[in-house]
Design a protein around this motif. Structure first.
Motif, PDB file in Angstrom:
ATOM      1  N   ILE A 262       8.311 -14.305   6.859  1.00 15.69           N
ATOM      2  CA  ILE A 262       7.798 -15.575   6.415  1.00 15.69           C
ATOM      3  C   ILE A 262       7.372 -16.260   7.702  1.00 15.69           C
ATOM      4  O   ILE A 262       6.549 -16.755   8.072  1.00 15.69           O
ATOM      5  N   LEU A 263       8.509 -16.357   8.638  1.00 17.14           N
ATOM      6  CA  LEU A 263       8.005 -16.782  10.144  1.00 17.14           C
ATOM      7  C   LEU A 263       7.060 -16.239  10.730  1.00 17.14           C
ATOM      8  O   LEU A 263       6.101 -16.962  11.648  1.00 17.14           O
ATOM      9  N   THR A 264       7.094 -14.756  10.817  1.00 16.58           N
ATOM     10  CA  THR A 264       5.957 -14.153  11.376  1.00 16.58           C
ATOM     11  C   THR A 264       4.354 -14.516  10.870  1.00 16.58           C
ATOM     12  O   THR A 264       3.471 -14.617  11.512  1.00 16.58           O
ATOM     13  N   LEU A 265       4.359 -14.744   9.353  1.00 17.55           N
ATOM     14  CA  LEU A 265       3.232 -14.952   8.801  1.00 17.55           C
ATOM     15  C   LEU A 265       2.924 -16.436   9.205  1.00 17.55           C
ATOM     16  O   LEU A 265       1.891 -16.688   9.520  1.00 17.55           O
ATOM     17  N   LEU A 266       3.737 -17.337   9.381  1.00 15.15           N
ATOM     18  CA  LEU A 266       3.601 -18.850   9.618  1.00 15.15           C
ATOM     19  C   LEU A 266       3.148 -18.905  10.983  1.00 15.15           C
ATOM     20  O   LEU A 266       2.193 -19.709  11.276  1.00 15.15           O
ATOM     21  N   GLY A 267       3.817 -18.002  11.809  1.00 16.28           N
ATOM     22  CA  GLY A 267       3.615 -18.346  13.231  1.00 16.28           C
ATOM     23  C   GLY A 267       2.288 -18.055  13.780  1.00 16.28           C
ATOM     24  O   GLY A 267       1.344 -18.506  14.365  1.00 16.28           O
ATOM     25  N   ASN A 268       1.770 -16.869  13.126  1.00 15.75           N
ATOM     26  CA  ASN A 268       0.477 -16.202  13.418  1.00 15.75           C
ATOM     27  C   ASN A 268      -0.566 -16.964  12.665  1.00 15.75           C
ATOM     28  O   ASN A 268      -2.014 -17.034  13.124  1.00 15.75           O
ATOM     29  N   MET A 269      -0.624 -17.377  11.515  1.00 22.41           N
ATOM     30  CA  MET A 269      -1.370 -18.149  10.690  1.00 22.41           C
ATOM     31  C   MET A 269      -1.632 -19.513  11.513  1.00 22.41           C
ATOM     32  O   MET A 269      -2.940 -19.985  11.802  1.00 22.41           O
TER      33      MET A 269
ATOM     34  N   SER B 210      -4.041   2.709  10.740  1.00 19.37           N
ATOM     35  CA  SER B 210      -5.179   2.117  11.463  1.00 19.37           C
ATOM     36  C   SER B 210      -5.044   0.680  11.930  1.00 19.37           C
ATOM     37  O   SER B 210      -5.900   0.522  13.101  1.00 19.37           O
ATOM     38  N   LEU B 211      -4.225  -0.253  11.626  1.00 19.48           N
ATOM     39  CA  LEU B 211      -3.924  -1.465  12.186  1.00 19.48           C
ATOM     40  C   LEU B 211      -3.004  -1.358  13.401  1.00 19.48           C
ATOM     41  O   LEU B 211      -3.545  -2.125  14.269  1.00 19.48           O
ATOM     42  N   GLY B 212      -2.411  -0.187  13.619  1.00 19.98           N
ATOM     43  CA  GLY B 212      -1.926   0.105  14.747  1.00 19.98           C
ATOM     44  C   GLY B 212      -2.832   0.482  15.929  1.00 19.98           C
ATOM     45  O   GLY B 212      -2.816  -0.011  17.069  1.00 19.98           O
ATOM     46  N   THR B 213      -3.827   1.324  15.357  1.00 19.90           N
ATOM     47  CA  THR B 213      -4.542   1.655  16.570  1.00 19.90           C
ATOM     48  C   THR B 213      -5.565   0.580  16.819  1.00 19.90           C
ATOM     49  O   THR B 213      -6.118   0.236  17.957  1.00 19.90           O
ATOM     50  N   THR B 214      -5.935  -0.414  15.704  1.00 16.92           N
ATOM     51  CA  THR B 214      -6.729  -1.662  16.143  1.00 16.92           C
ATOM     52  C   THR B 214      -5.980  -2.160  17.286  1.00 16.92           C
ATOM     53  O   THR B 214      -6.574  -2.949  17.874  1.00 16.92           O
TER      54      THR B 214
ATOM     55  N   SER C 288       6.865  -2.678  14.547  1.00 17.90           N
ATOM     56  CA  SER C 288       6.026  -2.991  13.522  1.00 17.90           C
ATOM     57  C   SER C 288       6.296  -4.451  12.848  1.00 17.90           C
ATOM     58  O   SER C 288       5.876  -4.999  12.073  1.00 17.90           O
ATOM     59  N   VAL C 289       7.808  -4.703  13.227  1.00 19.24           N
ATOM     60  CA  VAL C 289       8.404  -6.228  12.584  1.00 19.24           C
ATOM     61  C   VAL C 289       8.537  -7.114  13.620  1.00 19.24           C
ATOM     62  O   VAL C 289       8.211  -8.323  13.666  1.00 19.24           O
ATOM     63  N   LEU C 290       9.546  -6.624  14.582  1.00 15.02           N
ATOM     64  CA  LEU C 290       9.849  -7.600  15.591  1.00 15.02           C
ATOM     65  C   LEU C 290       8.617  -8.092  16.511  1.00 15.02           C
ATOM     66  O   LEU C 290       8.698  -9.291  16.983  1.00 15.02           O
ATOM     67  N   THR C 291       7.871  -7.153  17.065  1.00 16.28           N
ATOM     68  CA  THR C 291       6.844  -7.588  17.876  1.00 16.28           C
ATOM     69  C   THR C 291       5.887  -8.574  17.520  1.00 16.28           C
ATOM     70  O   THR C 291       5.777  -9.540  18.009  1.00 16.28           O
TER      71      THR C 291
ATOM     72  N   PHE D 224      -4.534 -12.579  13.506  1.00 12.29           N
ATOM     73  CA  PHE D 224      -4.838 -12.155  12.153  1.00 12.29           C
ATOM     74  C   PHE D 224      -4.385 -10.700  11.972  1.00 12.29           C
ATOM     75  O   PHE D 224      -4.129 -10.263  10.952  1.00 12.29           O
ATOM     76  N   LEU D 225      -4.691  -9.976  12.797  1.00  7.80           N
ATOM     77  CA  LEU D 225      -4.252  -8.218  12.884  1.00  7.80           C
ATOM     78  C   LEU D 225      -2.883  -8.190  12.677  1.00  7.80           C
ATOM     79  O   LEU D 225      -2.351  -7.238  11.821  1.00  7.80           O
ATOM     80  N   GLU D 226      -1.750  -9.018  13.224  1.00 11.06           N
ATOM     81  CA  GLU D 226      -0.542  -9.020  12.958  1.00 11.06           C
ATOM     82  C   GLU D 226      -0.302  -9.246  11.664  1.00 11.06           C
ATOM     83  O   GLU D 226       0.846  -8.843  11.346  1.00 11.06           O
ATOM     84  N   ILE D 227      -0.993 -10.273  10.883  1.00 10.53           N
ATOM     85  CA  ILE D 227      -0.642 -10.614   9.483  1.00 10.53           C
ATOM     86  C   ILE D 227      -0.913  -9.359   8.953  1.00 10.53           C
ATOM     87  O   ILE D 227       0.026  -9.066   7.774  1.00 10.53           O
ATOM     88  N   CYS D 228      -1.972  -8.749   9.023  1.00 13.62           N
ATOM     89  CA  CYS D 228      -2.129  -7.530   8.220  1.00 13.62           C
ATOM     90  C   CYS D 228      -1.224  -6.821   8.444  1.00 13.62           C
ATOM     91  O   CYS D 228      -0.656  -5.561   7.515  1.00 13.62           O
ATOM     92  N   TYR D 229      -0.856  -6.360   9.810  1.00 14.53           N
ATOM     93  CA  TYR D 229       0.037  -5.279  10.099  1.00 14.53           C
ATOM     94  C   TYR D 229       1.624  -5.539   9.428  1.00 14.53           C
ATOM     95  O   TYR D 229       2.124  -4.401   8.874  1.00 14.53           O
ATOM     96  N   VAL D 230       1.935  -6.810   9.486  1.00 12.70           N
ATOM     97  CA  VAL D 230       3.295  -6.957   8.863  1.00 12.70           C
ATOM     98  C   VAL D 230       3.172  -6.600   7.159  1.00 12.70           C
ATOM     99  O   VAL D 230       4.106  -6.057   6.747  1.00 12.70           O
ATOM    100  N   ASN D 231       1.889  -7.149   6.754  1.00 11.39           N
ATOM    101  CA  ASN D 231       1.851  -6.743   5.273  1.00 11.39           C
ATOM    102  C   ASN D 231       1.516  -5.300   4.722  1.00 11.39           C
ATOM    103  O   ASN D 231       1.694  -5.010   3.607  1.00 11.39           O
ATOM    104  N   SER D 232       1.319  -4.575   5.824  1.00  8.96           N
ATOM    105  CA  SER D 232       1.234  -3.220   5.510  1.00  8.96           C
ATOM    106  C   SER D 232       2.420  -2.342   5.372  1.00  8.96           C
ATOM    107  O   SER D 232       2.527  -1.129   4.583  1.00  8.96           O
ATOM    108  N   ASP D 233       3.638  -3.047   5.849  1.00  6.02           N
ATOM    109  CA  ASP D 233       4.945  -2.122   5.492  1.00  6.02           C
ATOM    110  C   ASP D 233       6.048  -3.267   5.051  1.00  6.02           C
ATOM    111  O   ASP D 233       7.035  -2.779   4.340  1.00  6.02           O
ATOM    112  N   MET D 234       5.941  -4.486   5.464  1.00  8.77           N
ATOM    113  CA  MET D 234       7.334  -5.550   5.112  1.00  8.77           C
ATOM    114  C   MET D 234       7.425  -5.646   3.675  1.00  8.77           C
ATOM    115  O   MET D 234       8.624  -5.651   2.968  1.00  8.77           O
ATOM    116  N   PRO D 235       6.476  -5.885   2.940  1.00  8.19           N
ATOM    117  CA  PRO D 235       6.493  -6.335   1.447  1.00  8.19           C
ATOM    118  C   PRO D 235       7.189  -5.134   0.716  1.00  8.19           C
ATOM    119  O   PRO D 235       8.095  -5.128  -0.030  1.00  8.19           O
TER     120      PRO D 235
END
Length: 313
Positions: free
Chosen positions: A39-46, A109-113, A284-287, A71-82
């Motif tokens: 949640i904090l990751t989403l809020l911080g990046n948003m 793909s998001l990691g490459t981006t 993928s989570v802490l960064t 925005f990429l970081e938001i997508c990135y954490v949503n690819s694995d954390m949920p």
């Protein structure tokens, strides 16, 4: 006896993601910790995306790149954390074959981006500090937008071949992945337990290494030139501001690349048991969690814009 890969391919219909096996009480505790982090990751990046969107002073190439990166970081954490959070509360911890490969594709793909965005951000700082007179004519909003599009499109094309190769691998029985997501190394290890796959391992390893080292050395080279130019700035205040911006970028680079190199330079090589999931967890989570703090704490313009977004003075 040689078994045809096509005859035994896709016998496995689902995988078991072990995640972090421990007692139920600790699973709930870990779920709580990672849920708050998510949640904090989403809020911080948003907050960074909104700050750049709503503050006209931040409508410059550097901040446009930073907003896209957030925005990429938001997508990135949503690819694995949920999925990781759901697994903490799941008894079976299973994921279907199709969902596993889909997660693999989006995660990589998001990691490459992300690698490409960090390179473009280094290029932006190089132009701004080492070629200040040419910067406004080269790094226009139009050119910056083209670089952003390039990062997103190329990022999703680069890892297409390795993922297609993985879909053709023979998964003939073993289906337990000692990780919290469908990662490349564990999947290659499962497939190699059925038949030797040296070609696929070589291609995946080469493409991962090429991407990681090419972008990393480009970034380091750019910032070496930037820091050399910063040391020649006569004004102490100017030196301090330039160094502050560059140090934020470099902190993110080392956080991300340090753990990525440990994981993907040689996928399927069999890291120390249990270690890969922790290096993967780090980048993928802490960064993504730390990035908003790193970029905002040492940047006065961003701090002022965030105060407006958050309702401050």
């Amino acid at each position: 006896m040689n078994v045809s890969a096509s005859n035994i391919s896709h016998i496995v219909t689902e995988f078991i993601l072990l995640g972090f096996p421990c007692r139920w009480e600790i699973q709930i505790f870990l779920f709580s910790i990672f849920f708050v982090t998510y949640i904090l990751t989403l809020l911080g990046n948003m907050a960074i995306v909104c700050a750049v969107r709503w503050d006209p002073r931040l409508h410059t190439p550097m901040y446009i790149l930073l907003a896209n990166f957030s925005f990429l970081e938001i997508c990135y954490v949503n690819s694995d954390m949920p999925n990781m959070l759901a697994n903490f509360l799941s008894q079976t911890k299973s994921i279907s074959f199709a969902r596993c490969l889909l997660q693999l594709y989006f995660f990589f793909s998001l990691g490459t981006t992300e690698c490409l965005f960090l390179s473009i951000m280094a290029y932006d700082r190089f132009l701004a500090i080492c070629r200040p007179l040419h910067y406004p004519t080269i790094m226009t909003i139009k050119f910056c937008s083209s670089l952003v599009i390039f990062c997103w499109v190329y990022g999703f094309l680069w890892f297409l071949i390795p993922v297609i190769l993985v879909t053709q691998l023979p998964f003939c029985g073993p289906n337990v992945i000692d990780d919290f997501l469908c990662d490349l190394g564990p999947l290659l290890a499962l497939a190699s337990a059925c038949v030797p796959i040296p070609g696929t391992v070589l291609i995946c390893g080469t493409m991962s290494s090429l991407l990681i080292f090419a972008t990393f050395f480009y970034i380091i080279g750019s910032y070496t030139l930037v820091l050399r130019a910063v040391m020649q700035v006569p004004s102490v205040a100017g030196r301090k501001k330039a160094f502050s911006t560059c140090s934020s970028h470099l902190a993110v680079v080392f956080l991300f690349y340090g753990s990525v190199m440990m994981t993907y330079v040689s996928p399927g090589s069999g890291q120390a048991k249990g270690m890969q999931k922790f290096t993967t967890l780090f980048y993928s989570v802490l960064t993504p969690f730390f990035n908003p703090m790193i970029y905002s704490l040492r940047n006065k313009e961003m701090k002022d814009a965030l105060k407006k977004v958050l309702g401050g003075s």
